[in-house]
Design a protein around this motif. Structure first.
Motif, PDB file in Angstrom:
ATOM      1  N   ASN A   1     -13.000 -14.307 -13.456  1.00  0.00           N
ATOM      2  CA  ASN A   1     -13.990 -13.453 -14.129  1.00  0.00           C
ATOM      3  C   ASN A   1     -15.365 -14.107 -14.264  1.00  0.00           C
ATOM      4  N   GLY A   2     -15.828 -14.739 -13.214  1.00  0.00           N
ATOM      5  CA  GLY A   2     -17.193 -15.278 -13.194  1.00  0.00           C
ATOM      6  C   GLY A   2     -17.364 -16.668 -13.765  1.00  0.00           C
ATOM      7  N   ILE A   3     -16.285 -17.344 -14.168  1.00  0.00           N
ATOM      8  CA  ILE A   3     -16.411 -18.715 -14.672  1.00  0.00           C
ATOM      9  C   ILE A   3     -16.785 -19.624 -13.509  1.00  0.00           C
ATOM     10  N   LYS A   4     -17.817 -20.436 -13.690  1.00  0.00           N
ATOM     11  CA  LYS A   4     -18.251 -21.360 -12.650  1.00  0.00           C
ATOM     12  C   LYS A   4     -17.329 -22.580 -12.622  1.00  0.00           C
ATOM     13  N   PRO A   5     -17.142 -23.193 -11.446  1.00  0.00           N
ATOM     14  CA  PRO A   5     -16.257 -24.357 -11.349  1.00  0.00           C
ATOM     15  C   PRO A   5     -16.663 -25.510 -12.272  1.00  0.00           C
TER      16      PRO A   5
ATOM     17  N   TYR B   1      -6.252 -21.913 -15.440  1.00  0.00           N
ATOM     18  CA  TYR B   1      -7.123 -21.120 -14.575  1.00  0.00           C
ATOM     19  C   TYR B   1      -6.369 -20.738 -13.313  1.00  0.00           C
ATOM     20  N   LYS B   2      -6.919 -19.761 -12.602  1.00  0.00           N
ATOM     21  CA  LYS B   2      -6.394 -19.345 -11.307  1.00  0.00           C
ATOM     22  C   LYS B   2      -7.203 -20.064 -10.232  1.00  0.00           C
ATOM     23  N   PHE B   3      -6.501 -20.700  -9.295  1.00  0.00           N
ATOM     24  CA  PHE B   3      -7.142 -21.426  -8.205  1.00  0.00           C
ATOM     25  C   PHE B   3      -6.748 -20.782  -6.884  1.00  0.00           C
ATOM     26  N   PRO B   4      -7.698 -20.601  -5.973  1.00  0.00           N
ATOM     27  CA  PRO B   4      -7.368 -19.972  -4.689  1.00  0.00           C
ATOM     28  C   PRO B   4      -6.461 -20.851  -3.850  1.00  0.00           C
TER      29      PRO B   4
ATOM     30  N   GLU C   1      -4.324  -8.635  -5.809  1.00  0.00           N
ATOM     31  CA  GLU C   1      -5.578  -8.019  -5.418  1.00  0.00           C
ATOM     32  C   GLU C   1      -6.571  -8.245  -6.552  1.00  0.00           C
ATOM     33  N   VAL C   2      -7.731  -8.796  -6.224  1.00  0.00           N
ATOM     34  CA  VAL C   2      -8.733  -9.107  -7.224  1.00  0.00           C
ATOM     35  C   VAL C   2     -10.008  -8.361  -6.880  1.00  0.00           C
ATOM     36  N   THR C   3     -10.630  -7.772  -7.859  1.00  0.00           N
ATOM     37  CA  THR C   3     -11.884  -7.068  -7.640  1.00  0.00           C
ATOM     38  C   THR C   3     -13.009  -8.081  -7.573  1.00  0.00           C
ATOM     39  N   ASN C   4     -13.793  -8.028  -6.515  1.00  0.00           N
ATOM     40  CA  ASN C   4     -14.939  -8.920  -6.376  1.00  0.00           C
ATOM     41  C   ASN C   4     -16.084  -8.318  -7.179  1.00  0.00           C
TER      42      ASN C   4
END
Length: 112
Positions: free
Chosen positions: A90-94, A103-106, A36-39
């Motif tokens: 945490n807001g890092i742009k691609p 990194y975490k990738f969806p 679960e990730v907070t948007n």
């Protein structure tokens, strides 16, 4: 001459089958981690995203890594992928990823 050609052809085919069965030709599957990730953009609303972690190599992009791990994402808009990546990291742009970092990738395998 035909026997030699047939023998060489059989050796090449046997070697190709050996490589395919022992090492494989498909990329390794990384099991996704469910969290679960907070948007951050939508305040306190929780968003459930499935993701996998991977270290970025030279020349990798967010889209290329996601395409390697997910099947059938042709109909998924790129801006959705970019937003999900930023949410997980945490807001890092691609476009700001650096090789050597993890990194975490969806992961979209369960949704399509």
């Amino acid at each position: 001459m035909r026997r030699i050609s047939a023998f060489i052809l059989i050796i090449i085919i046997a070697f190709a089958v050996y490589v395919d069965l022992s090492k494989g030709t498909l990329p390794k599957h990384i099991a996704p981690v469910v969290a679960e990730v907070t948007n951050l953009e939508k305040g306190e609303q929780e968003v459930g995203l499935t993701y996998f972690e991977k270290e970025v190599n030279r020349g990798d992009t967010v889209l290329s890594i996601i395409e390697q791990q997910n099947m059938n994402i042709e109909n998924l808009p790129i801006n959705v992928i970019a937003e999900d990546f930023s949410t997980l990291n945490n807001g890092i742009k691609p476009e700001e990823i650096q090789y050597g970092n993890t990194y975490k990738f969806p992961s979209y395998n369960n949704e399509n």
